[in-house]
Design an enzyme around this catalytic site. Sequence first.
Site, PDB file in Angstrom:
ATOM      1  N   SER A 113       2.400   6.875  -7.080  1.00  0.00           N
ATOM      2  CA  SER A 113       2.405   7.579  -8.359  1.00  0.00           C
ATOM      3  C   SER A 113       2.433   6.607  -9.528  1.00  0.00           C
ATOM      4  O   SER A 113       2.289   7.019 -10.674  1.00  0.00           O
ATOM      5  CB  SER A 113       3.627   8.512  -8.453  1.00  0.00           C
ATOM      6  OG  SER A 113       4.829   7.770  -8.356  1.00  0.00           O
ATOM      7  N   HIS A 134      -1.912  12.039  -4.214  1.00  0.00           N
ATOM      8  CA  HIS A 134      -0.608  12.101  -4.864  1.00  0.00           C
ATOM      9  C   HIS A 134      -0.003  13.491  -4.675  1.00  0.00           C
ATOM     10  O   HIS A 134      -0.400  14.451  -5.338  1.00  0.00           O
ATOM     11  CB  HIS A 134      -0.756  11.777  -6.355  1.00  0.00           C
ATOM     12  CG  HIS A 134       0.529  11.855  -7.114  1.00  0.00           C
ATOM     13  ND1 HIS A 134       0.613  12.277  -8.416  1.00  0.00           N
ATOM     14  CD2 HIS A 134       1.804  11.560  -6.739  1.00  0.00           C
ATOM     15  CE1 HIS A 134       1.866  12.244  -8.815  1.00  0.00           C
ATOM     16  NE2 HIS A 134       2.601  11.815  -7.808  1.00  0.00           N
ATOM     17  N   GLU A 146      -2.998  15.889  -6.060  1.00  0.00           N
ATOM     18  CA  GLU A 146      -3.880  15.148  -6.953  1.00  0.00           C
ATOM     19  C   GLU A 146      -4.634  14.111  -6.123  1.00  0.00           C
ATOM     20  O   GLU A 146      -4.033  13.181  -5.591  1.00  0.00           O
ATOM     21  CB  GLU A 146      -3.008  14.464  -8.013  1.00  0.00           C
ATOM     22  CG  GLU A 146      -3.684  14.124  -9.297  1.00  0.00           C
ATOM     23  CD  GLU A 146      -2.688  13.647 -10.355  1.00  0.00           C
ATOM     24  OE1 GLU A 146      -3.020  13.752 -11.533  1.00  0.00           O
ATOM     25  OE2 GLU A 146      -1.588  13.162 -10.005  1.00  0.00           O
ATOM     26  N   ASN A 184       0.852  13.201 -14.530  1.00  0.00           N
ATOM     27  CA  ASN A 184       1.955  12.436 -15.121  1.00  0.00           C
ATOM     28  C   ASN A 184       1.561  11.805 -16.451  1.00  0.00           C
ATOM     29  O   ASN A 184       2.392  11.659 -17.351  1.00  0.00           O
ATOM     30  CB  ASN A 184       2.445  11.369 -14.143  1.00  0.00           C
ATOM     31  CG  ASN A 184       3.239  11.967 -12.993  1.00  0.00           C
ATOM     32  OD1 ASN A 184       3.750  13.073 -13.092  1.00  0.00           O
ATOM     33  ND2 ASN A 184       3.333  11.237 -11.899  1.00  0.00           N
TER      34      ASN A 184
END
Length: 404
Positions: A113, A134, A146, A184
Site C-alpha cells: 500500500s 491492494h 485495487e 489512499n
Amino acid sequence: MIGAGTMGAGIAQLAARSGARTILHDPLPEALQRGAQYARDGLSKEAAKGRLSSEEADTAASRIEPTDDLDAFAPCELVIEAAPERLSLKHELYKRLSEEIVGEACVLASNTSSLLVTAIAASARNPERVVGMHFFNPAPIMRLLEVVAGVESSTEALDLATATGEAMGKTVIVAKDGPGFLVNRCNRPFGLEALRILQEQIADIETIDRTMRIEGGFRMGPFELMDLVGIDTGLEISKSFYEQSFGEPRWRPSPIAARYVAAGRYGRKSGRGYYDYSRDPYRPPDPDPDQPSRDDAKVRPAAGGVLERIVCQVINECAFALGEGVGSPQDIDTGMTLGLNYPRGPLAWADQIGLDHVLAVLDGLWEEYREERYRPAPALRGLVRAGRLGRTSGAGFFSYDAAP
C-alpha cells in the site's frame, strides 16, 4: 500466498473459498501455523453466519496448504505477497521467485500500500508479470480490490489479477501506479486538511470530527480515523507521499502529527492520541436533533467551513487523480465508498454541490492563503469552463442522461 499475517491469512481465506488451491508461506513457523489457523477459523465463522455451508467451509479449509518452502510455489499461476513493506526485502523475493521458482507465465502480485509497484517489479525477470493487488483490511470483509498497473505491467497480468479478485467476490477497480494508488491518494486531504484547520484554530478536534459525522455523514471523523490507523503510521505515509512526489504541497506532512508522535501519542494502540482512550466514552455522544441521513448529507458551511474545506479538498484531489489518468470517475467513487466507507462518491457529491461552487471554494482558499496546496485541479477548472457544472447542467464528472 506469501506472508501469513492478518492480511495474508485473510487473502488466503478468500482464495480457498473461491476454489483455488492455496499455498500459504511464511518464514516464521509460528506465524505460518497461526495464519493458516486464522484462515480456517475465518471460513468456520462464515459457515456459522450462513454464508457457507459447513461442508463448503471444510472443503475450502482443506485447500489451504501451509509451507515453509518457497519452492512449493513452482506450479502456481499467481503468487500474491503481503511481506513487510521493505523494498530491499521485496526485491530479493521477486528476484528469487521469477528467476528460480515459478514459470514464465506466473503473475506476481504485491499487496503493498506504500511502495510503487514499478519499483518492486524492477528486480523481477519479466517485470511485465508484476502487478499490484491492494486488498483493504480486513480482507475477507472489505468488498474492494485495487488492481494496480505498474509501468511494465501487461494486460494479461492485469486481467488475471482482476479475474482472481472477482472470483473472490470483490468489486475490482484498476489504478495507475503512483503514491497511494487511487483510493489512499484521493483520501489524503481528509486528514491533512483537518490538521490544517486545527493548526489554524478554526475548530478543535471534537468539533471537526463531530461536523464530519453529523453534517457530512461520515462514520468516523478524521481524528478518530487517524487514531485508529495510528498517528505514527499516518505520519510515515505522509512522509512517503511527500518524498515520492518530490515535495507536492498538497501532501506536505503536518507538524501537529509530528508533535504527537514525538510525545508517544500514537492513537488507540498507545491509549492516547488525539483522544484519550482511558476515558469511557473517549468522546461525548453526538446530539440527535436533525442529523441528516448518510444519503441526504449536504455539504454546507459549518464550524468555520470545516465540512466545505475538507470535502472540496478531497474532490480536488480526486480531480487531480482523474486528470492524471490514475483512475476513472466510476472507479474513484467506487473506491472511496467501498474502500473507505465514504457516505457517497466524492465526484458524484461534487456534481450534486455544483462544480462551480467547489471551484469557488478552492479559489477562495487560494486567494486567502496563496498556497499551492489549494490550487484547483486543471480537470475541475476545465469542466467548469465547458459548462459541465454537475446535475443542474446535466453533466459534470458524470453525465445525467443516466444515473452515475
